[in-house]
Scaffold this motif. Structure first.
Motif, PDB file in Angstrom:
ATOM      1  N   ALA A 127       0.842  -1.208   0.000  1.00 11.00           N
ATOM      2  CA  ALA A 127       0.000   0.000   0.000  1.00 11.00           C
ATOM      3  C   ALA A 127       0.874   1.254   0.000  1.00 11.00           C
ATOM      4  O   ALA A 127       0.582   2.231  -0.697  1.00 11.00           O
ATOM      5  N   ALA A 128       1.949   1.222   0.768  1.00  7.56           N
ATOM      6  CA  ALA A 128       2.854   2.379   0.846  1.00  7.56           C
ATOM      7  C   ALA A 128       3.490   2.669  -0.511  1.00  7.56           C
ATOM      8  O   ALA A 128       3.560   3.823  -0.946  1.00  7.56           O
ATOM      9  N   ILE A 129       3.944   1.625  -1.197  1.00  9.98           N
ATOM     10  CA  ILE A 129       4.553   1.822  -2.514  1.00  9.98           C
ATOM     11  C   ILE A 129       3.520   2.369  -3.497  1.00  9.98           C
ATOM     12  O   ILE A 129       3.812   3.279  -4.269  1.00  9.98           O
ATOM     13  N   LEU A 130       2.292   1.838  -3.436  1.00  7.18           N
ATOM     14  CA  LEU A 130       1.242   2.336  -4.326  1.00  7.18           C
ATOM     15  C   LEU A 130       0.900   3.793  -4.029  1.00  7.18           C
ATOM     16  O   LEU A 130       0.461   4.523  -4.914  1.00  7.18           O
ATOM     17  N   GLY A 132       3.128   5.965  -3.138  1.00  2.64           N
ATOM     18  CA  GLY A 132       4.261   6.801  -3.520  1.00  2.64           C
ATOM     19  C   GLY A 132       5.401   6.844  -2.526  1.00  2.64           C
ATOM     20  O   GLY A 132       6.357   7.594  -2.707  1.00  2.64           O
ATOM     21  N   PHE A 133       5.324   6.046  -1.462  1.00  2.00           N
ATOM     22  CA  PHE A 133       6.430   6.008  -0.511  1.00  2.00           C
ATOM     23  C   PHE A 133       7.589   5.202  -1.102  1.00  2.00           C
ATOM     24  O   PHE A 133       7.356   4.227  -1.813  1.00  2.00           O
ATOM     25  N   VAL A 154       0.256  13.041   2.021  1.00  7.12           N
ATOM     26  CA  VAL A 154       0.321  13.448   0.619  1.00  7.12           C
ATOM     27  C   VAL A 154       1.411  12.558   0.040  1.00  7.12           C
ATOM     28  O   VAL A 154       2.502  12.488   0.605  1.00  7.12           O
ATOM     29  N   PRO A 155       1.116  11.827  -1.042  1.00  5.82           N
ATOM     30  CA  PRO A 155       2.155  10.944  -1.579  1.00  5.82           C
ATOM     31  C   PRO A 155       3.471  11.699  -1.777  1.00  5.82           C
ATOM     32  O   PRO A 155       3.494  12.782  -2.363  1.00  5.82           O
ATOM     33  N   ALA A 159       4.222  15.318  -3.557  1.00  4.96           N
ATOM     34  CA  ALA A 159       4.698  16.468  -2.782  1.00  4.96           C
ATOM     35  C   ALA A 159       5.993  17.016  -3.367  1.00  4.96           C
ATOM     36  O   ALA A 159       6.182  18.229  -3.466  1.00  4.96           O
ATOM     37  N   THR A 160       6.883  16.113  -3.773  1.00  5.79           N
ATOM     38  CA  THR A 160       8.148  16.536  -4.382  1.00  5.79           C
ATOM     39  C   THR A 160       7.885  17.371  -5.631  1.00  5.79           C
ATOM     40  O   THR A 160       8.450  18.461  -5.800  1.00  5.79           O
TER      41      THR A 160
END
Length: 175
Positions: A127-130, A132-133, A154-155, A159-160
């Motif tokens: 879930a984290a990878i999906l 954007g972590f 915010v993924p 954010a980047t």
């Protein structure tokens, strides 16, 4: 809010930013579906079984489509759960996916159905990878706490992009 900040001596300028103002993806970045993003993790995920509403959603999908990996939410109440074919990006993962209608924590929030009939429970890492972590980000072991972090965030990749765009506007440079 602007009046309050001004009364405290802050100077502010309000600007609206839409998604159209964001720069394109960095070069070398290729968009991919959710399955490609987490396929390497699926064998390590816990086996699961589809709930009756998830089975209905699967049957509805298969009635008009060729079998393909599906990400099927375990939430949905009276409606059929949302699902995404593996070639599509995943839906945004919300904090509410990790709690039930009584406010109790859920340990399972989405399942992955594979064309061979295998069903896996989407892991926190998946879930984290999906969302954007980066793969190396460490979450607490408790699903509810980790789910809060993922669901309220915010993924990081978004954010980047947003901050790079804002910085380039402020500095007057093109990124």
């Amino acid at each position: 809010m602007t009046e309050c900040l001004s009364s405290k001596g802050y100077s502010l300028s309000v600007t609206f930013c839409t998604i159209a103002h964001l720069p394109p993806l960095p070069s070398g970045t290729t968009p991919c579906g959710w399955y490609e993003a987490i396929a390497h993790l699926i064998p390590t995920m816990t086996d699961s079984q589809l709930l009756p509403k998830q089975r209905q959603a699967l049957e509805k999908f298969l009635a008009g489509n060729a079998p393909t990996p599906l990400l099927i939410e375990r939430v949905g109440g009276r409606k059929l759960p949302k699902y995404k074919p593996g070639s599509h990006p995943a839906n945004t993962i919300l904090r509410s996916h990790f709690t039930d209608h009584k406010g109790c924590n859920r340990s399972k929030f989405a399942d992955i159905w594979l064309p061979d009939g295998t069903v896996k429970s989407l892991s926190i890492q998946g879930a984290a990878i999906l969302q954007g972590f980066p793969f190396w980000y460490e979450f607490p072991l408790e699903t509810a706490t980790a789910g809060s972090i993922i669901g309220y965030s915010v993924p990081p990749s978004f954010a980047t992009q947003l901050f790079i765009s804002a910085q380039s506007k402020l500095l007057g440079v093109t990124v």
